[in-house]
Design a protein around this motif. Structure first.
Motif, PDB file in Angstrom:
ATOM      1  N   ASP A   7       0.841  -1.195   0.000  1.00  0.00           N
ATOM      2  CA  ASP A   7       0.000   0.000   0.000  1.00  0.00           C
ATOM      3  C   ASP A   7       0.880   1.250   0.000  1.00  0.00           C
ATOM      4  O   ASP A   7       1.901   1.295   0.695  1.00  0.00           O
ATOM      5  CB  ASP A   7      -0.899   0.027   1.240  1.00  0.00           C
ATOM      6  CG  ASP A   7      -2.017  -0.976   1.163  1.00  0.00           C
ATOM      7  OD1 ASP A   7      -2.382  -1.376   0.050  1.00  0.00           O
ATOM      8  OD2 ASP A   7      -2.540  -1.354   2.247  1.00  0.00           O
ATOM      9  N   PRO A   8       0.483   2.275  -0.750  1.00  0.00           N
ATOM     10  CA  PRO A   8       1.244   3.524  -0.697  1.00  0.00           C
ATOM     11  C   PRO A   8       1.116   4.151   0.682  1.00  0.00           C
ATOM     12  O   PRO A   8       0.052   4.105   1.299  1.00  0.00           O
ATOM     13  CB  PRO A   8       0.575   4.392  -1.768  1.00  0.00           C
ATOM     14  CG  PRO A   8      -0.803   3.829  -1.924  1.00  0.00           C
ATOM     15  CD  PRO A   8      -0.667   2.353  -1.668  1.00  0.00           C
ATOM     16  N   PRO A   9       2.189   4.733   1.204  1.00  0.00           N
ATOM     17  CA  PRO A   9       2.132   5.307   2.550  1.00  0.00           C
ATOM     18  C   PRO A   9       1.357   6.614   2.564  1.00  0.00           C
ATOM     19  O   PRO A   9       1.326   7.348   1.567  1.00  0.00           O
ATOM     20  CB  PRO A   9       3.604   5.543   2.889  1.00  0.00           C
ATOM     21  CG  PRO A   9       4.254   5.775   1.553  1.00  0.00           C
ATOM     22  CD  PRO A   9       3.526   4.869   0.593  1.00  0.00           C
ATOM     23  N   ALA A  77      -5.553   2.844   7.437  1.00  0.00           N
ATOM     24  CA  ALA A  77      -6.892   2.997   6.863  1.00  0.00           C
ATOM     25  C   ALA A  77      -6.893   3.892   5.634  1.00  0.00           C
ATOM     26  O   ALA A  77      -7.871   3.910   4.879  1.00  0.00           O
ATOM     27  CB  ALA A  77      -7.847   3.563   7.914  1.00  0.00           C
ATOM     28  N   ALA A  78      -5.820   4.642   5.406  1.00  0.00           N
ATOM     29  CA  ALA A  78      -5.780   5.555   4.263  1.00  0.00           C
ATOM     30  C   ALA A  78      -5.888   4.796   2.949  1.00  0.00           C
ATOM     31  O   ALA A  78      -6.685   5.149   2.069  1.00  0.00           O
ATOM     32  CB  ALA A  78      -4.492   6.384   4.305  1.00  0.00           C
ATOM     33  N   ALA A  79      -5.087   3.753   2.791  1.00  0.00           N
ATOM     34  CA  ALA A  79      -5.108   2.999   1.542  1.00  0.00           C
ATOM     35  C   ALA A  79      -6.446   2.297   1.334  1.00  0.00           C
ATOM     36  O   ALA A  79      -6.951   2.223   0.207  1.00  0.00           O
ATOM     37  CB  ALA A  79      -3.965   1.986   1.527  1.00  0.00           C
ATOM     38  N   GLU A  80      -7.033   1.792   2.407  1.00  0.00           N
ATOM     39  CA  GLU A  80      -8.346   1.154   2.282  1.00  0.00           C
ATOM     40  C   GLU A  80      -9.406   2.166   1.865  1.00  0.00           C
ATOM     41  O   GLU A  80     -10.308   1.861   1.084  1.00  0.00           O
ATOM     42  CB  GLU A  80      -8.739   0.477   3.588  1.00  0.00           C
ATOM     43  CG  GLU A  80     -10.130  -0.149   3.568  1.00  0.00           C
ATOM     44  CD  GLU A  80     -10.347  -1.094   2.386  1.00  0.00           C
ATOM     45  OE1 GLU A  80     -11.470  -1.083   1.836  1.00  0.00           O
ATOM     46  OE2 GLU A  80      -9.406  -1.831   2.016  1.00  0.00           O
ATOM     47  N   GLU A  81      -9.305   3.389   2.373  1.00  0.00           N
ATOM     48  CA  GLU A  81     -10.240   4.429   1.954  1.00  0.00           C
ATOM     49  C   GLU A  81     -10.069   4.731   0.475  1.00  0.00           C
ATOM     50  O   GLU A  81     -11.050   4.952  -0.239  1.00  0.00           O
ATOM     51  CB  GLU A  81     -10.028   5.690   2.789  1.00  0.00           C
ATOM     52  CG  GLU A  81     -10.892   6.870   2.377  1.00  0.00           C
ATOM     53  CD  GLU A  81     -12.384   6.626   2.523  1.00  0.00           C
ATOM     54  OE1 GLU A  81     -13.162   7.465   2.020  1.00  0.00           O
ATOM     55  OE2 GLU A  81     -12.783   5.623   3.144  1.00  0.00           O
ATOM     56  N   ILE A 150      -2.457   7.212  -2.852  1.00  0.00           N
ATOM     57  CA  ILE A 150      -3.448   6.538  -2.018  1.00  0.00           C
ATOM     58  C   ILE A 150      -4.771   6.393  -2.768  1.00  0.00           C
ATOM     59  O   ILE A 150      -5.459   5.375  -2.670  1.00  0.00           O
ATOM     60  CB  ILE A 150      -3.651   7.321  -0.707  1.00  0.00           C
ATOM     61  CG1 ILE A 150      -2.434   7.153   0.198  1.00  0.00           C
ATOM     62  CG2 ILE A 150      -4.921   6.872   0.020  1.00  0.00           C
ATOM     63  CD1 ILE A 150      -2.431   8.064   1.392  1.00  0.00           C
ATOM     64  N   LEU A 151      -5.115   7.407  -3.548  1.00  0.00           N
ATOM     65  CA  LEU A 151      -6.364   7.369  -4.315  1.00  0.00           C
ATOM     66  C   LEU A 151      -6.274   6.468  -5.547  1.00  0.00           C
ATOM     67  O   LEU A 151      -7.284   6.252  -6.217  1.00  0.00           O
ATOM     68  CB  LEU A 151      -6.741   8.785  -4.746  1.00  0.00           C
ATOM     69  CG  LEU A 151      -7.027   9.765  -3.609  1.00  0.00           C
ATOM     70  CD1 LEU A 151      -7.320  11.156  -4.160  1.00  0.00           C
ATOM     71  CD2 LEU A 151      -8.182   9.276  -2.757  1.00  0.00           C
TER      72      LEU A 151
END
Length: 283
Positions: A7-9, A77-81, A150-151
């Motif tokens: 996942d991107p940080p 939770a950022a990457a999941e969002e 992230i998006l």
């Protein structure tokens, strides 16, 4: 077995976005960023056809704000969002006012929605806080690129430096953005805004009086915090008198906001993350 990419940080703890994204002053620029997004014909058509911004503006606004906070302060939770947003947009497709087919995840359109946050945020900051130094501006852009990853936006679809951003931005203003039905509605000072859901009986009683003041304020900020070149490209008027009024409002914000305790100056998720000194989902 195929290995998945990590996942991107999220943006770094203690970075530019860590200090600015959850500050209540950032809320003032959100209407202008939304207007610049929907001024793109494909984005405007997608919002016109699929969004609940008319029927549930309060719920939509709350969900969008929570999403933004998770990108910056959400840790794992950022990457999941980001994945949730991509799933949400997979079915958003149609035809724009020029007869061109659009899909919400078309890289050029998806990247534009994200890109608008950079020029609007840095322009609004000139009113409500100290402008970024050149070094801070570069760090802000680098962290905004991290949010883009992230998006799910690929680096090849985003200008990688501020120097690359501005020619891209000017080209979009010259060739794509326009005043459309959604822009006109969002900047209409007499917009038919429904009351917040679950409101107190007193608010229901006062809403006919409060609504005109609120819609005028939202329209005022939506236009006034657009960079001048964006206002001109979209065709939104802005007078010297309005500019003076905005500067008076900004002077009050600049006086009061920095003196507020952190519990009042930052939104809840941001405040919790900052208090912990790390993202809430991390130890």
């Amino acid at each position: 077995m195929k290995q998945h990419d990590p996942d991107p940080p999220p943006p770094p703890v203690g970075g530019i976005l860590w200090d600015t994204a959850g500050d209540i002053r950032a809320l003032l620029a959100l209407p202008a960023a939304f207007v610049l997004q929907v001024a793109h014909p494909a984005v405007g058509a997608g919002v016109d056809d699929h969004s609940v911004f008319r029927t549930d503006p309060w719920g939509r606004g709350e969900r969008s704000l929570t999403s933004v906070m998770l990108w910056v302060y959400g840790g794992e939770a950022a990457a999941e969002e980001g994945r949730r947003l991509r799933r949400l947009h997979r079915t958003i497709r149609g035809t724009d006012p020029h007869g061109r087919r659009y899909h919400a995840l078309t890289p050029a359109y998806y990247a534009w929605v994200h890109a608008t946050g950079y020029p609007v945020s840095r322009y609004a900051r000139r009113y409500f806080a100290e402008p970024f130094t050149p070094e801070e501006d570069r760090r802000f852009y680098e962290e905004w690129l991290m949010v883009g990853r992230i998006l799910g936006i690929h680096d090849r679809d985003m200008p990688q430096t501020p120097e690359e951003f501005w020619p891209y931005y000017r080209k979009m203003l010259a060739e794509e953005v326009e005043r459309n039905a959604v822009v006109a509605e969002l900047t209409n000072p007499t917009r038919a805004l429904p009351p917040p859901p679950g409101h107190h009986p007193l608010l229901r009683f006062l809403w006919p009086v409060l609504r005109p003041a609120l819609t005028r304020s939202m329209s005022f900020l939506s236009v006034g915090l657009l960079p001048p070149e964006a206002r001109e490209a979209i065709g939104l008027p802005w007078t010297p008198r309005q500019e003076r009024r905005l500067r008076h409002v900004a002077a009050l914000v600049r006086l009061v906001a920095p003196r507020l305790p952190e519990r009042f100056r930052y939104l809840p998720l941001a405040r919790r993350a900052r208090s912990a000194g790390t993202s809430p989902s991390n130890p």
